[in-house]
Design an enzyme around this catalytic site. Structure first.
Site, PDB file in Angstrom:
ATOM      1  N   GLU A   1      23.285 117.335  14.538  1.00  0.00           N
ATOM      2  CA  GLU A   1      22.768 118.681  14.309  1.00  0.00           C
ATOM      3  C   GLU A   1      23.641 119.654  15.096  1.00  0.00           C
ATOM      4  O   GLU A   1      23.835 119.493  16.305  1.00  0.00           O
ATOM      5  CB  GLU A   1      21.306 118.753  14.772  1.00  0.00           C
ATOM      6  CG  GLU A   1      20.676 120.094  14.474  1.00  0.00           C
ATOM      7  CD  GLU A   1      19.162 120.006  14.289  1.00  0.00           C
ATOM      8  OE1 GLU A   1      18.648 118.911  13.989  1.00  0.00           O
ATOM      9  OE2 GLU A   1      18.504 121.052  14.435  1.00  0.00           O
ATOM     10  N   ARG A   2      24.187 120.633  14.396  1.00  0.00           N
ATOM     11  CA  ARG A   2      25.093 121.618  15.002  1.00  0.00           C
ATOM     12  C   ARG A   2      26.343 120.960  15.595  1.00  0.00           C
ATOM     13  O   ARG A   2      26.913 121.457  16.569  1.00  0.00           O
ATOM     14  CB  ARG A   2      24.395 122.464  16.066  1.00  0.00           C
ATOM     15  CG  ARG A   2      23.030 122.993  15.664  1.00  0.00           C
ATOM     16  CD  ARG A   2      23.079 123.835  14.439  1.00  0.00           C
ATOM     17  NE  ARG A   2      21.729 124.239  13.998  1.00  0.00           N
ATOM     18  CZ  ARG A   2      21.505 124.854  12.846  1.00  0.00           C
ATOM     19  NH1 ARG A   2      22.489 125.130  12.011  1.00  0.00           N
ATOM     20  NH2 ARG A   2      20.287 125.203  12.510  1.00  0.00           N
TER      21      ARG A   2
ATOM     22  N   ASN B   1      15.427 116.928  18.120  1.00  0.00           N
ATOM     23  CA  ASN B   1      14.567 116.680  16.956  1.00  0.00           C
ATOM     24  C   ASN B   1      14.608 115.164  16.763  1.00  0.00           C
ATOM     25  O   ASN B   1      15.366 114.633  15.966  1.00  0.00           O
ATOM     26  CB  ASN B   1      15.096 117.424  15.730  1.00  0.00           C
ATOM     27  CG  ASN B   1      15.046 118.923  15.955  1.00  0.00           C
ATOM     28  OD1 ASN B   1      14.068 119.458  16.472  1.00  0.00           O
ATOM     29  ND2 ASN B   1      16.120 119.624  15.603  1.00  0.00           N
TER      30      ASN B   1
ATOM     31  N   GLU C   1       9.449 124.372  16.487  1.00  0.00           N
ATOM     32  CA  GLU C   1      10.130 124.223  15.203  1.00  0.00           C
ATOM     33  C   GLU C   1       9.664 122.980  14.437  1.00  0.00           C
ATOM     34  O   GLU C   1      10.475 122.173  13.982  1.00  0.00           O
ATOM     35  CB  GLU C   1      11.657 124.182  15.409  1.00  0.00           C
ATOM     36  CG  GLU C   1      12.178 125.454  16.062  1.00  0.00           C
ATOM     37  CD  GLU C   1      13.699 125.555  16.137  1.00  0.00           C
ATOM     38  OE1 GLU C   1      14.352 124.494  16.231  1.00  0.00           O
ATOM     39  OE2 GLU C   1      14.209 126.680  16.107  1.00  0.00           O
TER      40      GLU C   1
ATOM     41  N   ASP D   1      18.105 132.377  21.405  1.00  0.00           N
ATOM     42  CA  ASP D   1      18.638 131.100  20.921  1.00  0.00           C
ATOM     43  C   ASP D   1      20.160 131.082  20.948  1.00  0.00           C
ATOM     44  O   ASP D   1      20.784 131.146  19.894  1.00  0.00           O
ATOM     45  CB  ASP D   1      18.135 130.863  19.491  1.00  0.00           C
ATOM     46  CG  ASP D   1      18.468 129.479  18.989  1.00  0.00           C
ATOM     47  OD1 ASP D   1      18.944 128.664  19.792  1.00  0.00           O
ATOM     48  OD2 ASP D   1      18.259 129.227  17.792  1.00  0.00           O
TER      49      ASP D   1
ATOM     50  N   GLU E   1      19.698 124.975  30.094  1.00  0.00           N
ATOM     51  CA  GLU E   1      20.293 124.398  28.891  1.00  0.00           C
ATOM     52  C   GLU E   1      21.303 125.391  28.333  1.00  0.00           C
ATOM     53  O   GLU E   1      20.933 126.459  27.848  1.00  0.00           O
ATOM     54  CB  GLU E   1      19.203 124.106  27.842  1.00  0.00           C
ATOM     55  CG  GLU E   1      19.730 123.528  26.546  1.00  0.00           C
ATOM     56  CD  GLU E   1      18.622 123.111  25.566  1.00  0.00           C
ATOM     57  OE1 GLU E   1      17.433 123.105  25.952  1.00  0.00           O
ATOM     58  OE2 GLU E   1      18.947 122.815  24.414  1.00  0.00           O
TER      59      GLU E   1
ATOM     60  N   GLU F   1      27.462 126.740  17.922  1.00  0.00           N
ATOM     61  CA  GLU F   1      26.610 127.022  16.758  1.00  0.00           C
ATOM     62  C   GLU F   1      26.745 128.474  16.310  1.00  0.00           C
ATOM     63  O   GLU F   1      26.842 128.752  15.121  1.00  0.00           O
ATOM     64  CB  GLU F   1      25.149 126.708  17.111  1.00  0.00           C
ATOM     65  CG  GLU F   1      24.183 127.082  16.013  1.00  0.00           C
ATOM     66  CD  GLU F   1      22.733 126.717  16.332  1.00  0.00           C
ATOM     67  OE1 GLU F   1      22.474 126.159  17.407  1.00  0.00           O
ATOM     68  OE2 GLU F   1      21.876 126.996  15.482  1.00  0.00           O
TER      69      GLU F   1
HETATM   70  C1  BDP Z   1      18.566 126.098  17.345  1.00  0.00           C
HETATM   71  C2  BDP Z   1      19.268 125.230  16.350  1.00  0.00           C
HETATM   72  C3  BDP Z   1      18.447 124.055  15.912  1.00  0.00           C
HETATM   73  C4  BDP Z   1      17.913 123.328  17.137  1.00  0.00           C
HETATM   74  C5  BDP Z   1      17.125 124.300  17.989  1.00  0.00           C
HETATM   75  C6  BDP Z   1      16.679 123.684  19.314  1.00  0.00           C
HETATM   76  O1  BDP Z   1      19.591 126.020  15.222  1.00  0.00           O
HETATM   77  O2  BDP Z   1      19.275 123.231  15.133  1.00  0.00           O
HETATM   78  O3  BDP Z   1      17.120 122.246  16.777  1.00  0.00           O
HETATM   79  O4  BDP Z   1      17.930 125.378  18.340  1.00  0.00           O
HETATM   80  O5  BDP Z   1      17.300 123.994  20.319  1.00  0.00           O
HETATM   81  O6  BDP Z   1      19.573 126.827  17.977  1.00  0.00           O
HETATM   82  O7  BDP Z   1      15.722 122.916  19.354  1.00  0.00           O
END
Ligand code: BDP
Length: 685
Positions: A150-151, A193, A274, A347, A369, A375
């Site tokens: 992811e990313r 995730n 999310e 974010d 973090e 991204e």
């Molecule tokens: C966002 C991302 C997503 C991540 C989320 C996270 O777009 O893919 O799962 O943060 O940090 O920046 O949990």
């Protein structure tokens, strides 16, 4: 002083040999390191300490400046060292590295090599003592079990779950070595995730193998876990953290993990965020959720890292929610829980003020973090040297306990700093050769947040390319200018989240997609977060709240973070519209200089990386114009004002730009060819 301690065999007389030089091509796979001279492999049963000692010996073959290097571990002086700290002292005849244990000595060796490769003079007698600022210096991989990231913008995951445990990729050890060389000692292997299969016994047997490869390099493995694991893996009917069966399940799962991996680090958890499940699903708090895992980990010395990235409430704007949620939980987390907050409250945007949690929470250890993977900063197509962005946050004064209460001090208390990795299975690990600098800089700053970004850039350049000042100085300048330039051409003055994000990939401009949030109209642009608007400024301590609240005292880089600004407002002697346009212009102009600067560097760089970087910088310059044109033309369509004098005439057609799209995919950076084709089609014909 007893010179030859426990590791006296490691008092190596270093043979003066040829040091590595670039022979024409370089695929970038060695990162900032020289190839590791071969290690005589000891038998499998050898202790971790003996393996680390072997690595030390092998690495020292790359040290050619002083004939004798000795490692001292068991003197009183050595024992007085804290874990991981070391002293290097000596002169041109002999160098002594003193540390409490082999890992401290290994860090000392990497530091010694860094001194050599960055031009330190060993002529005079010297003593250097190094102690890391944080106990946990961590990479968070957002890697999925199916191999995607992811990313992730540098290929697939380096963890080959299908091959493990039988086949051990040689890259695991190269990865461990690179991390150890910059002091990274903790690694979360999988995506926040989290796949529930991560805690299945057969996966844990694979994790055990990776942990075994990383261990001699001083690295502990952590896992992201899915909160509903007691149900999905354990077959229970609930994951309620106060349910006795759930409590017992976490305990027995954790015991199972520690039987396989005695130095397991702990869990990272994204809960009620999310779409991920969490304690709130059962009417419990984040503290209840974290504590059930913390209690299971505690007897083994493990920790829970609980993420503060939560924004499910509808009644408050997103950026204010984490503080409201966690303020109410002060003092409720058990002592082996660290709450991990992103650097800013939204974010990982190109420019955010520091997260208000860092200034308003007294009684919860707070970890940091950062996002190393780009991204929101051009992914693996743009050069964005991130150390200055991170430093801006670390050096921010929260005024929590009066002036001088920096975010860095807060992080040091919690002793945890994490970065979302930008590493994939590409040969050069990060795809863009300059993205390697961000992995490097993250490790260096996690070790010592007081280092200067520019010094880190120069260190990295010297080790990675060339020490010639004619190369190092201009290229370091270019790196240092990159985040300010990107902020200008993408989201100047604190604009945020105007990516083409409804397409999922966060690539390219899409200010027209965010009208409900930031609502650019004929009068102005930006959210009102002052005391007359959402009041988000109040989440900062005095005097910052007052400063942010008024446009004339608010730092320019946060203007559009906190303020709705009229196009006609006078700033710096021009209208806000004129000034905003001049920022986009400035960013695009700076990016346009990058290919030209790089062309002058050709003789210092091998052909392979020279061309790779040149192509990327040319694309970056082109994309800067894409951003500038898209944003100026779109905002002009809201305000109807003329494009100000001095702004380069747009070359793209707004309607065509609105149709530019790339696959809706979180594992993907568009290829330079596909971007170039899309932009060719969007030109004004
Ligand atoms: C966002 C991302 C997503 C991540 C989320 C996270 O777009 O893919 O799962 O943060 O940090 O920046 O949990």
């Amino acid at each position: 002083m007893k010179l030859f301690g426990k590791l006296f065999k490691m008092s190596v007389c270093v043979a003066i040999g040829a040091s590595a030089t670039y022979a024409g091509a370089d695929d970038g796979s060695n990162l900032w390191l020289k190839p590791l001279p071969s290690v005589v492999k000891t038998a499998e049963q050898t202790s971790t300490a003996a393996k680390t000692a072997e690595i030390i010996q092998a690495e020292l073959k790359n040290f050619t400046k002083v004939r004798q290097v000795q490692i001292v571990l068991d003197t009183a002086e050595a024992k007085a060292h804290e874990n991981d700290s070391f002293t290097i002292s000596g002169n041109s005849q002999k160098i002594t590295i003193t540390a409490k244990n082999e890992i401290g000595a290994l860090y000392g060796v990497y530091h010694l090599l860094r001194l050599q490769d960055t031009g330190f003079s060993f002529a005079d007698t010297f003593t250097i003592k190094e102690t890391p600022a944080c106990k946990y210096r961590m990479l968070n991989h957002w890697d999925n079990m199916n191999g995607t990231i992811e990313r992730g913008y540098a290929g697939n995951s380096i963890w080959k779950w299908n091959e493990l445990p039988g086949t051990i990729s040689p890259r695991y050890e190269q990865y461990a070595r690179a991390n150890a060389s910059i002091g990274i000692n903790s690694v979360v292997l999988n995506n926040v995730n989290a796949d529930r299969r991560m805690l299945a016994t057969d996966t844990l047997n694979k994790v055990k193998v990776i942990a075994g490869v990383l261990r001699p390099y001083g690295i502990r493995v952590f896992l992201s876990v899915n909160f509903s694991s007691p149900r999905t893996v354990g077959g229970l009917r609930t994951a309620d953290p106060l349910d006795p069966q759930v409590i017992a399940w976490w305990k027995s799962k954790v015991d199972e993990i520690y039987k396989l991996i005695p130095d397991f680090g702990g869990f990272l958890v994204k809960a009620n965020s999310e779409g991920q499940s969490g304690p709130c699903d059962y009417g419990r708090t984040h503290a209840d959720g974290a504590n059930v895992m913390a209690d299971a980990l505690k007897p083994h010395g493990g920790v829970v890292i609980w993420r503060a990235f939560v924004y499910a409430r509808k009644e408050v704007e997103r950026i204010q929610q984490a503080l409201l949620e966690f303020k109410a939980l002060e003092g409720k987390f058990h002592d082996n829980v660290v709450v991990q907050a992103k650097n800013g409250p939204l974010d990982f945007q190109p420019c955010e003020p520091f997260h208000p949690l860092f200034g308003k929470i007294d009684n919860i250890p707070l970890g940091m973090e950062f996002q190393i993977t780009q991204e929101y900063l051009g992914q693996s197509n743009h050069m964005a040297y991130l150390a200055p962005l991170w430093k801006e946050v670390l050096d921010s004064d929260t005024y929590q306990y009066g002036p001088g209460s920096t975010v860095a001090k807060r992080i040091k208390q919690a002793s945890m700093i994490a970065g979302v990795a930008n590493i994939g299975d590409d040969v050069n690990w990060c795809r863009h050769p300059f993205a390697q600098a961000n992995w490097y800089a993250f490790g260096r700053l996690a070790w010592n947040p007081d280092l200067k970004s520019e010094d880190i850039a120069k260190e990295w350049l010297k080790q990675t390319f060339s020490s010639d000042p004619k190369f190092v100085d201009p290229v370091a300048d270019m790196m240092m200018s990159s985040v300010p330039a990107i902020r200008n051409y993408m989201m100047p003055l604190g604009l945020q989240h105007i990516f083409a994000s409804t397409l999922g990939n966060h690539y390219g401009p899409g200010p027209w997609l965010y009208q409900s949030v930031y609502n650019a109209d004929k009068n102005g642009v930006g959210p009102d977060r002052t005391t007359s608007g959402t009041g988000a400024v109040k989440q900062y301590n005095a005097p910052l709240d007052e400063q942010f609240n008024k446009l004339d005292t608010c730092p320019e880089r946060y203007w559009l973070w906190f303020h709705r600004i009229a196009w006609t407002e006078k700033v710096h002697g021009v209208t806000f519209w004129e000034y905003l346009c001049s920022r986009f212009e400035e960013g695009a102009r700076t990016a346009a200089t990058y290919p030209e600067i790089w062309k002058k560097m050709q003789k210092y760089v091998d052909k392979e990386r020279y061309e790779l970087v040149l192509g990327r910088l040319q694309l970056q310059a082109r994309e800067a114009v894409w951003w500038k044109d898209a944003c100026i033309l779109f905002y002009q369509s809201c305000n109807g004002l003329p494009i100000p004098n001095g702004i380069t005439k747009p070359i793209y057609d707004l309607n065509k730009l609105k149709r530019v799209s790339f696959p809706n995919n979180v594992h993907f950076c568009p290829s330079p060819d596909s971007v170039n084709r899309a932009l060719d089609n969007a030109l004004i014909k």
